[in-house]
Scaffold this motif. Structure first.
Motif, PDB file in Angstrom:
ATOM      1  N   GLU A   5       5.554 128.702 130.370  1.00  0.00           N
ATOM      2  CA  GLU A   5       4.131 128.896 130.945  1.00  0.00           C
ATOM      3  C   GLU A   5       4.012 130.307 131.066  1.00  0.00           C
ATOM      4  N   GLU A   6       5.091 131.203 131.309  1.00  0.00           N
ATOM      5  CA  GLU A   6       4.748 132.524 131.260  1.00  0.00           C
ATOM      6  C   GLU A   6       4.379 133.068 129.980  1.00  0.00           C
ATOM      7  N   ILE A   7       5.035 132.439 128.899  1.00  0.00           N
ATOM      8  CA  ILE A   7       4.715 133.094 127.584  1.00  0.00           C
ATOM      9  C   ILE A   7       3.380 132.691 127.010  1.00  0.00           C
ATOM     10  N   TYR A   8       2.889 131.178 127.647  1.00  0.00           N
ATOM     11  CA  TYR A   8       1.554 130.644 127.099  1.00  0.00           C
ATOM     12  C   TYR A   8       0.684 131.811 127.835  1.00  0.00           C
ATOM     13  N   HIS A   9       0.870 131.928 128.990  1.00  0.00           N
ATOM     14  CA  HIS A   9      -0.370 133.049 129.551  1.00  0.00           C
ATOM     15  C   HIS A   9      -0.506 134.218 128.897  1.00  0.00           C
ATOM     16  N   LEU A  10       0.719 134.848 128.415  1.00  0.00           N
ATOM     17  CA  LEU A  10       0.345 136.013 127.254  1.00  0.00           C
ATOM     18  C   LEU A  10      -0.151 135.509 126.004  1.00  0.00           C
ATOM     19  N   TYR A  11       0.118 134.633 125.671  1.00  0.00           N
ATOM     20  CA  TYR A  11      -0.408 134.068 124.289  1.00  0.00           C
ATOM     21  C   TYR A  11      -1.891 134.002 124.553  1.00  0.00           C
ATOM     22  N   GLN A  12      -2.320 133.274 125.526  1.00  0.00           N
ATOM     23  CA  GLN A  12      -3.799 133.272 125.810  1.00  0.00           C
ATOM     24  C   GLN A  12      -4.601 134.665 125.642  1.00  0.00           C
ATOM     25  N   GLN A  13      -3.819 135.776 126.040  1.00  0.00           N
ATOM     26  CA  GLN A  13      -4.525 137.209 125.711  1.00  0.00           C
ATOM     27  C   GLN A  13      -4.046 137.713 124.196  1.00  0.00           C
ATOM     28  N   HIS A  14      -2.868 137.167 123.783  1.00  0.00           N
ATOM     29  CA  HIS A  14      -2.364 137.724 122.484  1.00  0.00           C
ATOM     30  C   HIS A  14      -2.353 136.575 121.334  1.00  0.00           C
ATOM     31  N   PRO A  15      -2.979 135.893 121.061  1.00  0.00           N
ATOM     32  CA  PRO A  15      -3.214 134.484 120.172  1.00  0.00           C
ATOM     33  C   PRO A  15      -2.463 134.791 118.946  1.00  0.00           C
ATOM     34  N   VAL A  16      -1.960 135.851 118.516  1.00  0.00           N
ATOM     35  CA  VAL A  16      -1.402 135.858 117.276  1.00  0.00           C
ATOM     36  C   VAL A  16       0.037 136.006 117.426  1.00  0.00           C
ATOM     37  N   ILE A  17       0.936 135.298 116.444  1.00  0.00           N
ATOM     38  CA  ILE A  17       2.245 135.286 116.480  1.00  0.00           C
ATOM     39  C   ILE A  17       2.766 136.131 115.276  1.00  0.00           C
ATOM     40  N   SER A  18       3.776 137.073 115.525  1.00  0.00           N
ATOM     41  CA  SER A  18       4.192 137.726 114.331  1.00  0.00           C
ATOM     42  C   SER A  18       6.072 137.259 114.461  1.00  0.00           C
ATOM     43  N   THR A  19       6.708 137.109 113.131  1.00  0.00           N
ATOM     44  CA  THR A  19       8.122 137.011 113.022  1.00  0.00           C
ATOM     45  C   THR A  19       8.580 137.938 112.034  1.00  0.00           C
ATOM     46  N   ILE A 136       0.465 125.281 114.478  1.00  0.00           N
ATOM     47  CA  ILE A 136      -0.175 124.754 115.700  1.00  0.00           C
ATOM     48  C   ILE A 136      -0.611 126.106 116.605  1.00  0.00           C
ATOM     49  N   LEU A 137      -0.156 127.059 116.524  1.00  0.00           N
ATOM     50  CA  LEU A 137      -0.391 128.507 117.219  1.00  0.00           C
ATOM     51  C   LEU A 137      -1.525 128.986 116.601  1.00  0.00           C
ATOM     52  N   THR A 138      -1.835 128.650 115.262  1.00  0.00           N
ATOM     53  CA  THR A 138      -3.024 129.181 114.972  1.00  0.00           C
ATOM     54  C   THR A 138      -4.371 128.441 115.241  1.00  0.00           C
ATOM     55  N   ILE A 139      -4.331 127.336 115.850  1.00  0.00           N
ATOM     56  CA  ILE A 139      -5.298 126.382 116.230  1.00  0.00           C
ATOM     57  C   ILE A 139      -6.044 127.122 117.231  1.00  0.00           C
ATOM     58  N   ASP A 140      -7.309 127.295 117.349  1.00  0.00           N
ATOM     59  CA  ASP A 140      -8.043 127.999 118.444  1.00  0.00           C
ATOM     60  C   ASP A 140      -9.086 126.921 118.980  1.00  0.00           C
ATOM     61  N   SER A 141      -9.909 127.625 119.727  1.00  0.00           N
ATOM     62  CA  SER A 141     -11.108 126.711 120.415  1.00  0.00           C
ATOM     63  C   SER A 141     -12.119 126.492 119.538  1.00  0.00           C
ATOM     64  N   SER A 142     -12.275 126.953 118.351  1.00  0.00           N
ATOM     65  CA  SER A 142     -13.238 127.104 117.288  1.00  0.00           C
ATOM     66  C   SER A 142     -13.034 125.527 116.534  1.00  0.00           C
ATOM     67  N   HIS A 143     -11.827 125.390 116.531  1.00  0.00           N
ATOM     68  CA  HIS A 143     -11.294 124.121 115.455  1.00  0.00           C
ATOM     69  C   HIS A 143     -11.734 122.919 115.961  1.00  0.00           C
ATOM     70  N   GLU A 144     -12.319 122.146 115.025  1.00  0.00           N
ATOM     71  CA  GLU A 144     -12.473 120.480 115.589  1.00  0.00           C
ATOM     72  C   GLU A 144     -11.461 119.660 115.278  1.00  0.00           C
ATOM     73  N   MET A 145     -10.427 120.148 114.258  1.00  0.00           N
ATOM     74  CA  MET A 145      -9.458 119.240 113.675  1.00  0.00           C
ATOM     75  C   MET A 145      -8.525 119.868 113.007  1.00  0.00           C
ATOM     76  N   ALA A 146      -7.337 119.416 113.135  1.00  0.00           N
ATOM     77  CA  ALA A 146      -6.270 120.070 112.388  1.00  0.00           C
ATOM     78  C   ALA A 146      -5.462 118.982 111.478  1.00  0.00           C
ATOM     79  N   VAL A 147      -4.991 119.638 110.346  1.00  0.00           N
ATOM     80  CA  VAL A 147      -4.301 118.758 109.660  1.00  0.00           C
ATOM     81  C   VAL A 147      -2.937 119.503 109.140  1.00  0.00           C
TER      82      VAL A 147
END
Ligand code: ATP
Ligand code: MG
Length: 443
Positions: A5-19, A136-147
């Motif tokens: 939940e804590e990481i999700y909270h940060l993800y909402q402000q920083h919605p890009v993941i790097s590895t 999955i973590l690249t899906i944002d609120s603009s997306h209407e569907m995911a494949v």
């Protein structure tokens, strides 16, 4: 320890993941995953220096301040974050697995659905325990569907990927012979891929799209009594939402399809390989199911041109190439040879490279492919690799007509320079490790 939940909270402000520290997106969350050779905990500081907002690590030695978030296990934390994000989404998520044709079908479904919806689809082949959560973590609120493509080479992997992607809709393209080593034979593949049907069956609202011509899939669905099934296929059948028929394979596919209202549409695709008609019909069926009209569906199919060495047509000065050197296994080899048998061309050549990851069935399967190629209506067969070469003696010499064996791709290059192929339609197919793209400049 930092919670999901804590990481999700940060993800909402920083919605890009790097590895990867070589490509850190500014303000991203860096997940320090462990690879075969590296432990990215050691790169966490570098990631922050390169602009990552936070680094998620699982070794306290590398925690250098409040930008470093310690978790039990970084990979699990990434997967948990993706699962949590997915749970907040209410859009349809289409999960795709199967032995062959996942990426092609995913691209086709996306080509169709994106005519009407803002879709998000797996990039390339990012289909594993890391690729699925990242997608999955690249899906944002603009997306209407995911494949979402889901790959597996052992049991329980699809179950894990389903628990992350939580598909509301799903399909298994087919079940065949691949990764036999990890799955423990074809029965093992059936169980492994069937984990998608098991997931769909947990909730009556989840929909399975099934190829009604595929007996294995039918059997797998019957043993589970799937609750919500939509069919498509080539055999006329009242249950099919969409039925299609091949019109021409020369070598691009033309076909017609109709829906339940029995209107019929003729379409010319940019794909070759009669097996691709199944992939196309899956996309037509899903488009129809989600309410696209025939113009939208046909535009999606006609506009899709493979650029990924999966049954890709390439016209050279001398030949028409069917570049299929992205991968190979016994099932896809068989359908590719069957396709060459039928394709319309004056001169036909098949160049086949070894199939990897075959386990104890390797020798038998390589022999079966040799026999299949010898029996096919083609003018010349070239086999490359030590596995094919070692099975040459298993085949009756009198059958080895217009057949050449090369131990390595380097030998084949020398051979093709001495005996060039001209004015032919040429299939080139082998496992990724064979890197048969090296032959293209000689053809
Ligand atoms: P991977 O396991 O590498 O992700 P994939 O399942 O995504 O593979 P694709 O990349 O779409 O499959 O296709 C790989 C090859 O499989 C194609 O080039 C073709 O030879 C073969 N293939 C594609 N569709 C089918 C099908 N429906 N049946 C059998 N073989 C197929
Ligand atoms: Mg794939």
């Amino acid at each position: 320890m930092t919670t999901t939940e804590e990481i999700y909270h940060l993800y909402q402000q920083h919605p890009v993941i790097s590895t990867d520290t070589r490509s850190i997106a500014p303000g991203s969350l860096f997940f320090a995953l462990k690879g075969d050779k590296f432990d990215a905990n050691t790169f966490a500081e570098k990631a922050i220096e390169a602009g990552a907002a936070y680094a998620i690590i699982d070794n306290p030695e590398y925690a250098k301040g409040d930008k470093f978030l310690l978790v039990e296990d970084v990979l699990t934390s990434l997967q948990d974050l993706a699962r949590h994000h997915r749970k907040q989404l209410t859009i349809p998520v289409i999960g795709l697995t199967g032995t062959n044709g996942k990426t092609t079908t995913k691209e086709l479904i996306n080509a169709v659905l994106s005519q009407k919806f803002n879709t998000l689809a797996t990039k390339g082949n990012l289909n594993n325990h890391i690729g699925v959560p990242l997608t999955i973590l690249t899906i944002d609120s603009s997306h209407e569907m995911a494949v979402i493509e889901m790959g597996a080479n052992h049991q329980k992997e699809i179950a894990l990927l389903c628990s992350i992607a939580q598909p509301s809709h799903g399909m298994i393209t087919n079940v065949g012979k691949a990764h036999l080593e990890g799955f423990g034979g074809v029965e093992g593949v059936k169980i492994g891929k069937g984990e998608l049907y098991d997931f769909l069956n947990e909730d009556a609202s989840r929909v399975a799209f099934i190829n009604s011509d595929d007996n294995t899939l039918q059997e797998m669905q019957k043993t589970r009594s799937l609750q919500n099934v939509v069919y498509y296929g080539k055999t006329i059948n009242n249950d099919n939402l969409v039925t299609g028929k091949l019109l021409e394979n020369a070598p691009l596919l033309s076909f017609k399809w109709n829906d339940k209202k029995s209107s019929s549409y003729n379409v010319k695709s940019q794909l070759t390989g009669s097996y691709n008609l199944d992939n196309i019909l899956a996309a037509v069926c899903i488009g129809t199911f989600f309410g696209l009209d025939s113009d939208e569906i046909n535009a999606g199919i006609e506009g899709y041109q493979p650029k990924n060495n999966r049954s890709q047509i390439m016209q050279t000065a001398s030949n028409t190439l069917i570049c299929d050197f992205y991968n190979a296994n016994p099932s896809s080899m068989f359908v590719a040879i069957e396709n060459m048998d039928k394709v319309k061309a004056d001169r036909k050549v098949v160049i086949l490279g070894d199939m990897f990851e075959m386990g104890p069935e390797s020798a038998v399967e390589h022999t079966a492919v040799i026999q299949k190629a010898l029996a096919a209506n083609v003018d010349e067969r070239i086999f490359i690799g030590k596995d094919f070469s070692s099975q040459q003696t298993e085949v009756d010499n009198s059958n080895l007509i217009n057949a050449t064996f090369y131990l390595t791709a380097e030998d084949a290059i020398i051979g093709l320079k001495e005996n060039p192929i001209k004015n032919a339609t040429v299939l080139i197919k082998g496992s990724r490790g064979m890197a048969l793209e090296r032959l293209v400049e000689l053809l």
